[in-house]
Design an enzyme around this catalytic site. Structure first.
Site, PDB file in Angstrom:
ATOM      1  N   LYS A   1       0.816  -1.216   0.000  1.00 41.73           N
ATOM      2  CA  LYS A   1       0.000   0.000   0.000  1.00 41.73           C
ATOM      3  C   LYS A   1       0.846   1.261   0.000  1.00 41.73           C
ATOM      4  O   LYS A   1       0.305   2.364   0.029  1.00 41.73           O
ATOM      5  CB  LYS A   1      -0.915  -0.006   1.227  1.00 41.73           C
TER       6      LYS A   1
ATOM      7  N   ARG B   1     -10.329  11.654   5.336  1.00 43.26           N
ATOM      8  CA  ARG B   1     -10.236  11.110   6.701  1.00 43.26           C
ATOM      9  C   ARG B   1      -8.869  11.266   7.341  1.00 43.26           C
ATOM     10  O   ARG B   1      -8.706  10.950   8.511  1.00 43.26           O
ATOM     11  CB  ARG B   1     -10.641   9.634   6.681  1.00 43.26           C
TER      12      ARG B   1
ATOM     13  N   HIS C   1     -10.061  19.103   1.224  1.00 48.27           N
ATOM     14  CA  HIS C   1      -9.398  17.828   1.496  1.00 48.27           C
ATOM     15  C   HIS C   1      -8.226  17.531   0.562  1.00 48.27           C
ATOM     16  O   HIS C   1      -7.667  16.453   0.603  1.00 48.27           O
ATOM     17  CB  HIS C   1     -10.408  16.689   1.421  1.00 48.27           C
TER      18      HIS C   1
ATOM     19  N   ARG D   1     -11.673  -6.177  12.419  1.00 46.74           N
ATOM     20  CA  ARG D   1     -12.391  -5.612  11.275  1.00 46.74           C
ATOM     21  C   ARG D   1     -13.643  -6.435  10.974  1.00 46.74           C
ATOM     22  O   ARG D   1     -13.706  -7.622  11.273  1.00 46.74           O
ATOM     23  CB  ARG D   1     -11.546  -5.581   9.981  1.00 46.74           C
TER      24      ARG D   1
ATOM     25  N   ARG E   1       0.816 -18.190  15.042  1.00 44.02           N
ATOM     26  CA  ARG E   1      -0.038 -19.375  15.137  1.00 44.02           C
ATOM     27  C   ARG E   1      -1.279 -19.189  15.994  1.00 44.02           C
ATOM     28  O   ARG E   1      -2.271 -19.863  15.790  1.00 44.02           O
ATOM     29  CB  ARG E   1       0.766 -20.580  15.622  1.00 44.02           C
TER      30      ARG E   1
END
Length: 264
Positions: free
Chosen positions: A59, A111, A93, A254, A153
Site C-alpha cells: 500500500k 479522513r 481535502h 475488522r 499461530r
DNA sequence: CAACCTGTTCGCCA
DNA sequence: ATGGCGAACAGGTT
C-alpha cells in the site's frame, strides 16, 4: 478504499506528470497527513524538480524526483490521487498539490489516515526498503507462508492476512475474498492450517492479488460477479457459489464476511 | 441521529 | 523480546 490494486490504480493517475517540472507545491501544512515530516522542507526541495518515476510496494507508494528527492505516499482509508487541469483550485481535502505547466497532481484524503513522507539523498528511505516480500515475487514462497503462519499461530488467520509486514498490500476486502476462495473460516487459528490448507491459502492470495491488479489496477473495473466483494457489504449478502447467507463478525478488529458452508 | 467504515499505530498485557 | 488485542485517530456516508 485503497488496497494493493487500488493503490496501483491511483499511482498511475500521476503518470501523466512523469518528466514534467514541478513549478509549485501547495500543501496544508498543519494536517495530520504530514505527521513525522516537515512540510516546509517538502515545498522547498520539490519545487523546481521533475517527476522522474513512481513505484508501489503493497500500500506504500514512492515518487522519485530529479535531484534525489522522494515522496512517500500512503492513502490510508480514504486517500486518492488524481490529475486536474492546470487552473485547478485545491479544496478542503486536497492536502498536497504539485503544479505542473499542463496539470495539477492532487493528493486528497478526507479522513486523514493517509500519510506523506519525504526523503532526500542517495540512500533509499527506510520506510521504503523495510517492506515485506511482494506477493507476486519468488520470495512469497510456500516456506515463507508456513513461517508466517507458525510465527502468528495463535492469531485468527484473518488477522494474519491483514499484517502488512507479512502479506503486503492485503486489506479487508481482499482478505475476505482470499479466505473465501481458500475455503478457510476467518477465525481459524493460523497455526492449525494443514499443509493442503496452506497451499490453498497461498494460491488464493496470489490469485486475488494478480486478478485485482489486472482488473482494478488498470482502470478500476469491477471484478466478475462471481467474486465475494459484490456481496460482502450488502445487508442480505449471499455466497456467490451457493446462495447461502453470509456470516458476519468482527475478526482481527475488522468487519468480516464469510460463507459458513464453504469456509471451515 | 447513530452507526459504520477497503488502515495504521500505540499502549497494555500475556 | 515477541505476539495479540482494543482503542484512538476524522470525517463522510448510510
Amino acid at each position: 478504499m485503497p488496497e494493493l490494486a487500488e493503490v496501483e490504480y491511483y499511482r498511475r493517475q500521476w503518470d501523466c506528470g512523469l518528466g514534467g517540472k514541478v513549478n509549485a507545491v501547495e500543501l496544508h501544512p498543519r494536517k495530520r497527513i504530514f505527521r513525522g515530516s516537515d512540510p516546509r522542507e517538502i515545498v522547498r526541495r520539490l519545487t523546481g524538480t521533475r517527476l522522474r518515476a513512481s513505484q508501489a510496494r503493497g500500500k506504500q507508494m514512492l515518487f522519485r524526483f530529479s535531484g534525489g528527492s522522494s515522496l512517500g505516499l500512503h492513502l490510508g482509508m480514504s486517500g486518492t490521487l488524481r490529475s486536474e487541469p492546470a487552473d485547478f483550485a485545491a479544496g478542503k481535502h486536497d492536502h498536497l498539490v504539485l503544479r505542473q505547466a499542463k496539470r495539477a497532481l492532487v493528493f486528497r484524503d478526507p479522513r486523514l489516515f493517509g500519510r506523506v513522507r519525504f526523503h532526500s539523498g542517495k540512500s533509499e528511505p527506510d520506510w521504503w526498503t523495510a517492506s515485506a516480500p511482494e506477493i507476486h515475487t519468488p520470495q512469497f514462497s510456500a516456506a515463507y507462508v508456513a513461517e508466517v503462519l507458525q510465527r502468528h499461530r495463535r492469531a485468527p488467520i484473518k488477522a494474519v492476512l491483514l499484517l502488512q509486514s507479512r502479506f503486503s498490500g492485503i486489506g479487508n476486502w481482499m482478505a475476505d475474498e482470499i479466505l473465501w476462495r481458500a475455503g478457510l473460516a476467518p477465525a481459524t487459528a493460523a497455526g492449525t492450517l494443514h499443509p493442503k490448507q496452506q497451499v490453498a491459502l497461498r494460491r488464493a492470495t496470489r490469485f486475488v492479488s494478480r486478478e485485482a491488479m489486472r482488473i482494478i489496477g488498470r482502470d478500476f473495473s469491477d471484478p466478475p460477479k462471481s467474486w465475494l466483494i459484490h456481496q460482502r457489504w450488502k445487508a442480505g449478502g449471499v455466497c456467490p457459489r451457493h446462495g447461502v447467507q453470509l456470516q458476519r463478525a468482527t475478526i482481527g478488529g475488522r468487519t468480516t464476511a464469510w460463507c459458513p458452508k464453504c469456509q471451515r
